[in-house]
Design a protein around this motif. Structure first.
Motif, mmCIF file in Angstrom:
data_model
loop_
_atom_site.group_PDB
_atom_site.id
_atom_site.type_symbol
_atom_site.label_atom_id
_atom_site.label_comp_id
_atom_site.label_asym_id
_atom_site.label_seq_id
_atom_site.Cartn_x
_atom_site.Cartn_y
_atom_site.Cartn_z
ATOM 1 N N TYR A 1 0.818 -1.204 0.000
ATOM 2 C CA TYR A 1 0.000 0.000 0.000
ATOM 3 C C TYR A 1 0.860 1.267 0.000
ATOM 4 C CZ TYR A 1 -3.650 3.298 1.262
ATOM 5 O OH TYR A 1 -4.514 4.355 1.252
ATOM 6 N N GLY A 2 0.489 2.201 -0.873
ATOM 7 C CA GLY A 2 1.036 3.555 -0.799
ATOM 8 C C GLY A 2 2.487 3.751 -1.199
ATOM 9 N N VAL A 3 3.130 2.754 -1.788
ATOM 10 C CA VAL A 3 4.556 2.905 -2.092
ATOM 11 C C VAL A 3 4.770 3.712 -3.371
ATOM 12 C CG1 VAL A 3 5.138 0.757 -0.873
ATOM 13 C CG2 VAL A 3 4.787 0.713 -3.378
ATOM 14 N N LYS A 4 6.055 3.974 -3.624
ATOM 15 C CA LYS A 4 6.461 4.825 -4.735
ATOM 16 C C LYS A 4 6.967 3.949 -5.882
ATOM 17 C CE LYS A 4 9.480 8.678 -4.705
ATOM 18 N NZ LYS A 4 10.225 9.671 -3.938
ATOM 19 N N ILE A 5 6.391 4.148 -7.054
ATOM 20 C CA ILE A 5 6.820 3.332 -8.194
ATOM 21 C C ILE A 5 7.162 4.237 -9.387
ATOM 22 C CG2 ILE A 5 5.250 1.483 -7.403
ATOM 23 C CD1 ILE A 5 3.586 1.989 -9.959
ATOM 24 N N ILE A 6 7.997 3.722 -10.281
ATOM 25 C CA ILE A 6 8.344 4.483 -11.483
ATOM 26 C C ILE A 6 8.227 3.597 -12.718
ATOM 27 C CG2 ILE A 6 10.856 4.052 -11.147
ATOM 28 C CD1 ILE A 6 11.251 6.961 -12.374
ATOM 29 N N LYS B 1 15.306 5.608 -4.730
ATOM 30 C CA LYS B 1 14.179 6.201 -4.015
ATOM 31 C C LYS B 1 12.859 5.449 -4.266
ATOM 32 C CE LYS B 1 16.092 9.961 -2.175
ATOM 33 N NZ LYS B 1 17.482 9.455 -2.224
ATOM 34 N N PHE B 2 12.866 4.441 -5.109
ATOM 35 C CA PHE B 2 11.607 3.792 -5.499
ATOM 36 C C PHE B 2 11.513 2.359 -4.983
ATOM 37 C CE2 PHE B 2 12.210 7.302 -8.323
ATOM 38 C CZ PHE B 2 10.936 7.823 -8.483
ATOM 39 N N ASP B 3 10.289 1.990 -4.600
ATOM 40 C CA ASP B 3 10.044 0.625 -4.142
ATOM 41 C C ASP B 3 9.975 -0.339 -5.329
ATOM 42 O OD1 ASP B 3 9.355 1.045 -1.109
ATOM 43 O OD2 ASP B 3 8.351 2.658 -2.213
ATOM 44 N N TYR B 4 9.421 0.164 -6.424
ATOM 45 C CA TYR B 4 9.330 -0.662 -7.640
ATOM 46 C C TYR B 4 9.632 0.189 -8.857
ATOM 47 C CZ TYR B 4 7.057 -4.491 -5.192
ATOM 48 O OH TYR B 4 6.801 -5.531 -4.351
ATOM 49 N N ALA B 5 10.371 -0.390 -9.809
ATOM 50 C CA ALA B 5 10.517 0.221 -11.131
ATOM 51 C C ALA B 5 9.974 -0.780 -12.146
ATOM 52 C CB ALA B 5 11.983 0.529 -11.425
ATOM 53 N N PHE B 6 9.284 -0.252 -13.155
ATOM 54 C CA PHE B 6 8.735 -1.103 -14.213
ATOM 55 C C PHE B 6 9.200 -0.585 -15.564
ATOM 56 C CE2 PHE B 6 5.681 -1.223 -10.727
ATOM 57 C CZ PHE B 6 5.501 -2.598 -10.571
ATOM 58 N N ALA B 7 9.288 -1.476 -16.538
ATOM 59 C CA ALA B 7 9.549 -1.038 -17.910
ATOM 60 C C ALA B 7 8.957 -2.047 -18.872
ATOM 61 C CB ALA B 7 11.046 -0.891 -18.163
ATOM 62 N N SER C 1 -6.025 1.633 -11.262
ATOM 63 C CA SER C 1 -6.506 0.560 -10.382
ATOM 64 C C SER C 1 -6.027 0.686 -8.950
ATOM 65 C CB SER C 1 -6.057 -0.799 -10.911
ATOM 66 O OG SER C 1 -6.850 -1.154 -11.993
ATOM 67 N N ARG C 2 -4.903 1.346 -8.761
ATOM 68 C CA ARG C 2 -4.329 1.445 -7.415
ATOM 69 C C ARG C 2 -4.053 2.902 -7.076
ATOM 70 N NH1 ARG C 2 -1.433 -2.784 -4.945
ATOM 71 N NH2 ARG C 2 -0.954 -1.146 -3.447
ATOM 72 N N LYS C 3 -5.138 3.577 -6.644
ATOM 73 C CA LYS C 3 -5.065 5.010 -6.355
ATOM 74 C C LYS C 3 -4.093 5.336 -5.221
ATOM 75 C CE LYS C 3 -8.570 6.594 -9.044
ATOM 76 N NZ LYS C 3 -8.786 5.374 -9.823
ATOM 77 N N ASP C 4 -3.792 4.324 -4.390
ATOM 78 C CA ASP C 4 -2.913 4.549 -3.241
ATOM 79 C C ASP C 4 -1.443 4.743 -3.632
ATOM 80 O OD1 ASP C 4 -3.370 1.565 -3.842
ATOM 81 O OD2 ASP C 4 -1.530 1.510 -2.655
ATOM 82 N N LEU C 5 -1.072 4.314 -4.829
ATOM 83 C CA LEU C 5 0.349 4.339 -5.206
ATOM 84 C C LEU C 5 0.796 5.724 -5.670
ATOM 85 C CD1 LEU C 5 0.490 0.957 -7.185
ATOM 86 C CD2 LEU C 5 1.240 1.369 -4.819
ATOM 87 N N ASN C 6 2.043 6.050 -5.389
ATOM 88 C CA ASN C 6 2.677 7.256 -5.926
ATOM 89 C C ASN C 6 3.367 6.845 -7.212
ATOM 90 O OD1 ASN C 6 2.632 9.647 -3.992
ATOM 91 N ND2 ASN C 6 2.991 7.870 -2.675
ATOM 92 N N VAL C 7 2.899 7.404 -8.313
ATOM 93 C CA VAL C 7 3.368 6.899 -9.607
ATOM 94 C C VAL C 7 4.158 7.965 -10.359
ATOM 95 C CG1 VAL C 7 2.632 5.970 -11.839
ATOM 96 C CG2 VAL C 7 1.452 5.255 -9.748
ATOM 97 N N TYR C 8 5.369 7.611 -10.777
ATOM 98 C CA TYR C 8 6.218 8.483 -11.587
ATOM 99 C C TYR C 8 6.311 7.895 -12.987
ATOM 100 C CZ TYR C 8 7.540 10.966 -7.366
ATOM 101 O OH TYR C 8 7.498 11.729 -6.220
ATOM 102 N N GLY D 1 13.874 -3.237 -2.751
ATOM 103 C CA GLY D 1 12.817 -3.013 -3.746
ATOM 104 C C GLY D 1 13.018 -3.901 -4.967
ATOM 105 N N PHE D 2 12.191 -3.696 -5.974
ATOM 106 C CA PHE D 2 12.224 -4.583 -7.137
ATOM 107 C C PHE D 2 12.153 -3.819 -8.457
ATOM 108 C CE2 PHE D 2 10.572 -7.024 -3.638
ATOM 109 C CZ PHE D 2 11.178 -8.261 -3.786
#
Ligand code: SAH
Length: 242
Positions: free
Chosen positions: A72-77, A143-149, A93-100, A170-171
């Motif tokens: 919940y609520g983590v920072k992702i990029i 600084k991020f809990d998760y990065a996606f690409a 879908s996940r309004k709780d996330l901080n999304v960059y 993080g992942f």
């Protein structure tokens, strides 16, 4: 009143056990409208067909949430997000996330700024520039809990572009096609150089038997200062172990 797009989206999502309610579906419709309008002047996606858009952009992005448990609520990029995939569907879908949302194409980041405003998405931030530069910036590094690409480059290149953003513990998750094995072999040794460890490869299927995978890398050590190398180098001379 649900329109056709919304009905189709809800129905297709159900097939892979993804629940989208009417409010959510209306936001996705608006998102698609924005893309269609901008697509006339900016090349955001080559996918024009409605069903294909639903499956390959929206559902593919949302499968991340089915397969990865993001706290919940983590920072992702989302690095090289383009028109916002997978970052925007994840946020819807996940309004709780901080999304960059990071992209080096100004026209795309202009689109994203406009889209998140019109869709009313909060705690969603657009970063214009190259991953090589943001990754060296103290405000973004580790600084991020998760990065996606998704669909940005080969795994060994992505590791250098993305792992610098991830906190210890993080992942980094790469959205890949049905056969990621070759890229994984090519990245042998590169995980370690950058402080990563391959944790999992998750295979899954989208509707219409489209096969995809997620390559999950945990950040287990700090990324050495010299990475990422300067702009363009990760792509030009990918890290590689003999
Ligand atoms: N992730 C989206 C877009 C893929 S296209 C999707 O799956 O639909 C790849 C995107 O990555 C492009 O928009 C491009 O501008 C961006 N990109 C490529 N290299 C980059 C870099 N080094 N830093 C930031 N963005 C990059």
């Amino acid at each position: 009143m649900k329109n056709n797009f919304e009905k189709k989206l809800i129905e297709i999502a159900k097939r892979v056990n993804i629940e989208i309610d009417e409010n959510g579906a209306a936001i996705y419709r608006q998102y698609r409208n924005e893309i269609e309008i901008w697509n006339k002047k900016v090349n955001l996606t080559s996918i024009k067909d409605e069903e294909e858009f639903i499956v390959k952009h929206i559902i593919d992005s949302l499968m991340v949430l089915k397969k990865i448990e993001i706290p919940y609520g983590v920072k992702i990029i989302d690095i090289g997000t383009g028109a916002g995939f997978p970052g925007i569907p994840i946020k819807i879908s996940r309004k709780d996330l901080n999304v960059y949302l990071l992209d080096s194409n100004k026209k795309k980041t202009d689109f994203l700024e406009n889209a998140i405003k019109n869709l009313g998405l909060k705690e969603t931030y657009v970063l214009y520039g190259r991953a090589e530069n943001y990754g060296k910036n103290v405000h973004f590094r580790e600084k991020f809990d998760y990065a996606f690409a998704r669909a940005v480059s080969a795994l060994n290149v992505l590791l250098e572009l993305c792992l610098p953003f991830v906190k210890l513990g993080g992942f980094f998750v790469a959205l890949k096609g049905k056969e990621p094995e070759e890229e994984i072999v090519q990245s042998r040794g590169v995980f370690e150089i950058l402080g990563g460890e391959l944790r999992d490869v998750i295979y899954y299927e989208l509707p219409f038997e489209i096969k995809r995978s997620l390559v999950v890398v945990e950040k287990v050590g700090k990324t050495p200062e010299k990475y990422p190398r300067r702009e363009g180098m990760p792509e030009k001379k990918p890290l590689f172990m003999k």
